[in-house]
Design an enzyme around this catalytic site. Structure first.
Site, short mmCIF file in Angstrom:
data_model
loop_
_atom_site.label_atom_id
_atom_site.label_comp_id
_atom_site.label_asym_id
_atom_site.label_seq_id
_atom_site.Cartn_x
_atom_site.Cartn_y
_atom_site.Cartn_z
N TYR A 99 9.43 -2.44 40.87
CA TYR A 99 8.98 -2.92 39.56
C TYR A 99 7.51 -3.26 39.62
CZ TYR A 99 12.47 -3.17 35.96
OH TYR A 99 13.32 -2.83 34.95
N GLU A 140 5.53 -4.37 36.52
CA GLU A 140 5.07 -4.73 35.18
C GLU A 140 3.66 -5.29 35.24
OE1 GLU A 140 7.68 -7.23 32.92
OE2 GLU A 140 9.29 -5.76 33.00
N ASP A 191 -2.91 14.46 19.77
CA ASP A 191 -1.77 14.67 20.68
C ASP A 191 -1.90 16.08 21.29
OD1 ASP A 191 0.63 15.25 21.87
OD2 ASP A 191 1.89 14.66 20.18
N THR A 226 1.67 14.57 26.99
CA THR A 226 2.71 14.54 28.00
C THR A 226 2.09 15.09 29.28
OG1 THR A 226 3.49 16.70 27.27
CG2 THR A 226 4.71 14.77 26.48
N LYS A 271 3.88 19.71 30.70
CA LYS A 271 3.87 21.03 30.04
C LYS A 271 2.84 21.91 30.75
CE LYS A 271 5.80 19.29 25.73
NZ LYS A 271 5.59 17.89 25.39
N ARG A 327 7.73 14.71 34.35
CA ARG A 327 7.93 14.34 32.94
C ARG A 327 7.37 12.96 32.70
NH1 ARG A 327 11.42 17.92 30.60
NH2 ARG A 327 11.22 16.82 28.64
#
Ligand code: DSN
Length: 421
Positions: A52, A54, A198, A224, A227, A233
């Site tokens: 973790y 954060e 985007d 993203t 691609k 991903r």
């Protein structure tokens, strides 16, 4: 690692093996998919999945960040370098979250956003009516010119002047032409809007310098990472220095908790790979292959939206062939050629059964296919379309596709494919 999986969960092991065989034994033409390198794959399945983190480097809410901080700093530094951006946030879990984080950083719920309609090539999160973005914000949608299949910047400007959106979104998921991000930036300035761009589909082409970068013309750029950029991903945001604090706050704690550090380590690897001459050659070949595939398909009598492509994808308008997009996509899948049915601009059929097929070249280019193979693929697609109800022709094509695939290896992953399934 993989033999441990085989031992502990033979069912999932077997399904992974089958999926590897499927990916290796098919011509994968979904333009938003790719094959990552072995290095990217290894990093994404590393021990960072246990951690973790954060917060941000130096300001975390959990201890034990001696190594995660170094990973995130590397990912951010590499992203800033290749996109020539003042600031990068590499935490978004996906492109959808990245888009919403961008809006949330700049405007308030109820404000107006203006993006390209999904049925004309935009994304759900650009304000489409079934997306939460159209509930959180007042959404105005622009379209492409249905005659040319291209963006009409005068029309977009007129619409922006009429609706005075707080954010204008540029970028698309099914638009085969280069986008003039400078024009979008100018329109946004004229109406006092922020410009969010985007570039999920074309970020690899932008990094390679083949398509215009929106970074100088947009307040926030969203992408993203899996691609044309060919990473794991995930999502990522880039922005000007003035928006960096707002962007970070919007991602965490605004929308997300702990970032997926295994994905970020993997992204860092992909960003280093994208910073190479080989990647630029790859991206150039993606476009060359798409142009060649488009040309051959048009020679076979297929109509392409906008009459061709400038990027990695094309949208086939199947109305003149009188074949529904879904029927062709499913027949091609049986022939081991994988695309996706898609609306075409002005489609009078619904998204669940549209008149278009969307295909692209990022994945086939990664496995080394060039123009000669695009000629073969166009021939296969035409043959399946002409024999759409003839299963023996489709089965015969699948065998030829498998033979072609056997000559172009996919990047080596964990499992050596066994028998084809
Ligand atoms: N689903 C992606 C695509 O295929 O284009 C966009 O999010």
């Amino acid at each position: 690692m993989i033999s441990a999986l085989e031992q502990y969960d033979p069912q999932i092991y077997e399904l992974i093996r089958q999926e590897e065989a499927r990916q290796s034994g098919a011509i994968r033409l979904i333009p938003s998919e790719n094959y990552v390198s072995k290095a990217v794959m290894i990093a994404s399945s590393s021990c960072f999945t246990n951690k973790y983190a954060e917060g941000y480097p130096g300001k975390r809410y959990y201890e034990g960040q001696q190594v995660t901080d170094l990973v995130e700093n590397l990912a951010v530094t590499r992203a800033k370098k290749i996109f020539k951006a003042d600031h990068a946030n590499t935490q978004p879990y996906s492109g959808s979250v990245a888009n919403i984080a961008a809006y949330n950083a700049l405007i308030n719920p109820g404000d107006t956003i203006m993006g390209l309609s999904l049925s004309h090539g935009g994304h759900l999160t650009h304000g489409w009516n079934v997306s939460a973005t159209s509930r959180f914000y007042n959404s105005v949608q622009y379209s492409v010119d249905t005659k040319t299949g291209r963006l009409d910047y005068n029309q977009i400007e007129d619409l922006a002047k009429k609706h005075k959106p707080k954010i204008i979104i540029s970028g698309a998921t099914a638009y085969p032409r280069e986008i003039d991000f400078k024009a979008f930036g100018e329109i946004a300035k004229k109406v006092g809007a922020y410009h969010v761009s985007d570039i999920a589909h074309i970020s690899g082409l932008v990094v390679a310098g083949i398509h215009m970068s929106p970074v100088p013309y947009a307040d926030i750029v969203s992408t993203t990472t899996h691609k044309t950029l060919r990473g794991p991903r995930g999502g990522m945001l880039l922005c000007k220095a003035e928006h960096s604090a707002k962007v970070n706050k919007s991602v965490f704690p605004g929308l997300q908790g702990g970032p997926h550090m295994h994905t970020m380590a993997s992204l860092a690897v992909a960003l280093a790979e994208a910073d190479t001459k080989e990647f630029i050659e790859y991206a150039k070949q993606v476009v060359k292959n798409a142009k060649r595939l488009a040309k051959r398909l048009m020679e076979y009598g297929f109509d392409l939206v906008s009459g061709g492509t400038d990027n990695h994808l094309m949208l086939i308008d199947l109305r003149s062939k009188k074949i529904p997009g879904k029927k062709l996509a499913k027949a091609l899948d049986r022939a081991r050629i994988v695309g996706n049915y898609n609306t075409i601009p002005g489609d009078d059929s619904p998204a669940a059964n549209p008149n278009g097929l969307r295909i692209g070249t990022p994945a086939v280019t990664t496995r080394g296919m060039k123009e000669d193979q695009m000629d073969l693929i166009a021939g296969f697609i035409n043959r399946v379309a002409e024999n759409i109800d003839n299963e023996s022709v489709i089965e015969g094509t699948a065998k030829e596709v498998l033979l072609l695939c056997s000559q172009f290896r996919v990047p080596e992953h964990f499992i050596i494919p066994g028998k084809e399934s």
